[in-house]
Design a protein around this motif. Structure first.
Motif, PDB file in Angstrom:
ATOM      1  N   ALA A  54     -11.933  72.996  55.018  1.00 10.89           N
ATOM      2  CA  ALA A  54     -11.736  72.139  54.159  1.00 10.89           C
ATOM      3  C   ALA A  54     -12.825  72.355  52.858  1.00 10.89           C
ATOM      4  CB  ALA A  54     -12.093  70.608  54.561  1.00 10.89           C
ATOM      5  N   SER A  55     -12.117  71.447  51.824  1.00  8.49           N
ATOM      6  CA  SER A  55     -12.769  71.859  50.562  1.00  8.49           C
ATOM      7  C   SER A  55     -14.550  71.404  50.538  1.00  8.49           C
ATOM      8  CB  SER A  55     -12.204  70.886  49.333  1.00  8.49           C
ATOM      9  OG  SER A  55     -13.030  70.892  48.186  1.00  8.49           O
ATOM     10  N   VAL A  56     -15.232  72.130  49.967  1.00 11.62           N
ATOM     11  CA  VAL A  56     -16.515  71.886  49.847  1.00 11.62           C
ATOM     12  C   VAL A  56     -17.009  70.666  48.941  1.00 11.62           C
ATOM     13  CG1 VAL A  56     -18.781  72.799  48.957  1.00 11.62           C
ATOM     14  CG2 VAL A  56     -17.303  74.564  49.968  1.00 11.62           C
ATOM     15  N   ASN A  57     -16.043  70.543  48.119  1.00 10.72           N
ATOM     16  CA  ASN A  57     -16.373  69.303  47.155  1.00 10.72           C
ATOM     17  C   ASN A  57     -16.031  67.896  47.913  1.00 10.72           C
ATOM     18  OD1 ASN A  57     -17.329  70.559  44.923  1.00 10.72           O
ATOM     19  ND2 ASN A  57     -15.310  70.754  44.008  1.00 10.72           N
ATOM     20  N   GLN A  58     -14.873  67.984  48.808  1.00 11.83           N
ATOM     21  CA  GLN A  58     -14.504  66.662  49.778  1.00 11.83           C
ATOM     22  C   GLN A  58     -15.300  66.642  50.755  1.00 11.83           C
ATOM     23  OE1 GLN A  58     -10.572  67.965  50.782  1.00 11.83           O
ATOM     24  NE2 GLN A  58      -9.364  67.097  48.904  1.00 11.83           N
TER      25      GLN A  58
END
Length: 279
Positions: free
Chosen positions: A261-265
């Motif tokens: 998954a996205s690091v930011n999310q």
């Protein structure tokens, strides 16, 4: 213990001929059959019957001969003694009486079939003859269905179609197997196929039910590997990682590597969980 040919007389070893020619007594499963073999080899011998119905009664006489310093050779109708043939009671008694038991190895339909079937031979089990009645035969095969090794069976021609049908039902139509027929004899035939194919082949050619058979069945397929257990829910991982002292950004980066998954999310999720802890 003297192995004799399973078909081709040329398979008799010089040592087997020497032992049979010099033995004081020859214990034979069928004296008529063995007398014919000796005559064809140009040998003579003192024959005594030893079969499944009289073996226990014969043991004392044979061990008495050994006690008198005489030699005894044991032969079966064909192949290596004791392999689906009588003799183990005698061998045990001779060992217990303190006399040596020597082997004169040679032909064996079991080993011969394994060597030409093209199926794995690193592990195998010898199952011999199956029960003649349908119910017990099917139950026996069902109990063997998951064995992870090659299995070897003996069968008579008149029972071959029923046995192949029972094997297909227990092992599955696609299980690879081999029919080895009349080994070392004039009409020797070996066919390797799935059980369904072998059954159809035999059904379409009545000649393939004539003679003596060794059936070699390949190992059960390896069970499908169960998928690895899924990762714990992300919020559980967050709690574990944070409990180990990782900062919010480090936790997000580790989760990203694990889940894709996205690091930011994930970072936002960590912050939200930090602000609303549960339990």
């Amino acid at each position: 213990m003297v192995a004799t040919p399973i078909g081709n007389l040329g398979d008799i070893s010089p040592r087997a001929c020497e032992v049979l020619g010099s033995a004081d007594h020859i214990a034979a499963e069928d004296t008529r059959h063995s007398r014919q073999l000796l005559q064809r080899l140009g040998l003579q011998g003192s024959l005594i019957s030893l079969h499944e119905h009289n073996e226990s009664a014969r043991v004392e006489r044979l061990t008495n001969w050994l006690a008198d310093g005489e030699s005894v050779a044991l032969v079966s109708d064909a192949g290596t003694p004791l392999i689906s043939d009588p003799g183990y009671r005698l061998v045990r008694a001779v060992h217990q009486a303190g006399y040596p038991v020597l082997t004169v190895p040679g032909p064996s339909s079991v080993i011969a079939a394994l060597s030409i079937a093209g199926l794995p031979t690193d592990r195998f089990s010898y199952e011999g003859f199956l029960p003649s009645r349908a119910g017990p035969r099917q139950r026996r095969l069902q109990a063997l269905a998951d064995k992870a090794c090659t299995q070897v069976f003996l069968e008579a021609g008149r029972r071959l179609p029923a046995t192949l049908e029972a094997m297909e039902h227990a092992f599955g139509a696609e299980r690879e197997a081999a029919i080895c027929r009349e080994l070392t004899k004039r009409f020797e035939t070996t066919r390797v196929d799935a059980l369904a194919g072998l059954r159809a082949w035999v059904a379409g050619d009545s000649d393939q039910c004539r003679g003596e058979f060794v059936l070699v069945v390949g190992p059960a397929p390896e069970p499908a590997v169960a998928p690895a257990p899924g990762l714990p829910a992300t919020d559980e991982l967050v709690r574990l990682l944070r409990h180990e002292g990782l900062g919010a950004k480090s936790t997000a980066r580790v989760l990203a590597r694990l889940t894709g998954a996205s690091v930011n999310q994930l970072y936002q999720q960590v912050l939200e969980q930090d602000s609303n802890p549960r339990g």
